[in-house]
Scaffold this active site. Structure first.
Site, PDB file in Angstrom:
ATOM      1  N   GLY A   1       0.820  -1.201   0.000  1.00  0.00           N
ATOM      2  CA  GLY A   1       0.000   0.000   0.000  1.00  0.00           C
ATOM      3  C   GLY A   1       0.855   1.251   0.000  1.00  0.00           C
ATOM      4  N   CYS A   2       0.242   2.387  -0.297  1.00  0.00           N
ATOM      5  CA  CYS A   2       0.993   3.637  -0.451  1.00  0.00           C
ATOM      6  C   CYS A   2       1.526   4.159   0.886  1.00  0.00           C
ATOM      7  CB  CYS A   2       0.149   4.681  -1.169  1.00  0.00           C
ATOM      8  SG  CYS A   2      -1.489   4.934  -0.475  1.00  0.00           S
TER       9      CYS A   2
END
Length: 345
Positions: free
Chosen positions: A153-154
């Protein structure tokens, strides 16, 4: 999932499909893959936008391919999935059985702990729904052996890379007691939606914290650092914030250490840990979002206060590239045995 029949060959071109090409991460994948010397875009899939030309949605990207409706089968050697959480669970197993190389950008296959997945994603999943966690700087060898991986994920990418040398490095003299993180994301991190609270008039000159201590990237971060959200080995507080800019993540972490350390030792630990990581830059000066926007880099700056034994670590990434599409292409390169920077520099 182990890598089997797909291998790198000099001059070979692989055919690629993107499932979920109409969203922001999907569009960035298309942009990157169009210029990649070793792949050919085969098919772009979408759901609500099926039937439209890609260039009608993103005129800045020269691609006139029509978005196809995904009907359960995909053309191409390699399949990227850029779908909302929960949708890839029903698609990935069939792609793997058919021999595709798969890179999934959702959170569906990241967590090993099923209870944590259900708690943070508000949905259940099968016991075997976990794939190689594909953070190249930490798990390059595992990625190279895999044919299906879960892209990080970011927020998680920005935070894990900022902390990994302290937890996974070879110097055992650093003991972390607490980590407090505030991370600010650009509005594109929420996806291509029409929610009122994400409109320009709501977000201009505004910032807003959300999912405080409840964000779904929390267990992912803890898992990658060798701990867990349900049985943490250190105290971790995460406050995500949405800010009035389009792309980027700016993470500010205050780390409390057990006992004093030398500033030079911390700097050397980070530089040594990332010496072979082409997309991580340990900077002596303060990093900013604009330093990494439209790139696949993660920039890290470290400050240490010897009087209180606390580190302040600041990291910055582009959430749509190093936090999504760029890292996915980096993983594809590794899986195919190619230079991991190919098509990204």
């Amino acid at each position: 999932m182990e890598h089997s029949d797909i291998s790198s060959a000099a001059g070979k071109q692989y055919s690629v499909s993107v499932i979920g090409a109409s969203g922001y991460s999907g569009a960035e994948l298309v942009r990157l893959l169009l210029r990649h010397p070793s792949v050919r875009l085969e098919t772009l899939y979408a759901f609500s936008q099926a039937g439209k030309r890609f260039s009608d949605l993103y005129p800045s990207i020269s691609c006139d391919m029509e978005l196809q409706r995904y009907e359960g089968e995909s053309t191409g050697d390699i399949c990227f999935l850029a779908l909302p959480h929960g949708e890839a669970l029903n698609i990935v197993p069939g792609l793997v059985r058919s021999g595709k190389t798969v890179i999934d950008l959702s959170g569906d296959f990241r967590l090993k702990n099923l209870d944590e997945h259900e708690t943070y994603y508000r949905q259940s999943k099968p016991a075997d729904a976990c794939m190689t966690y594909a953070m190249p700087e930490l798990f390059r060898d595992e990625i190279a052996r895999s044919r299906a991986v879960s892209n990080p994920g970011c927020y998680a990418t920005s935070i894990i890379l900022a902390l990994a040398p302290l937890f996974l490095g070879q110097d055992n003299s650093f003991s972390v007691r607490t980590v407090s993180c505030t991370a600010v994301s650009g509005i594109s991190g929420a996806g291509r939606t029409s929610k009122t609270e994400l409109s320009f008039s709501e977000m201009s000159e505004n910032m807003r914290a959300y999912k405080v201590c409840q964000h779904q990237h929390t267990p992912e971060i803890m898992q990658a650092l060798g701990s867990s959200a349900s049985a943490p080995s250190f105290d971790f507080t995460f406050t995500p914030v949405i800010g009035p800019f389009t792309r980027g993540i700016y993470s500010m972490l205050t780390v409390s250490l057990q006992g004093p350390v030398e500033t030079n030792a911390i700097q050397e630990l980070y530089r040594s840990f990332y010496a072979a990581a082409p997309f991580v830059r340990v900077r002596s000066s303060m990093t900013e979002v604009r330093h990494v926007a439209m790139t696949n880099f993660c920039d890290i700056h470290i400050a240490y206060g010897p009087e209180n034994g606390r580190l302040v670590i600041v990291s910055a990434i582009d959430n749509l590239l190093k936090g999504a599409a760029g890292q996915a292409v980096q993983n594809m390169n590794i899986m195919l045995g190619m230079d991991e920077t190919l098509g990204l520099l």
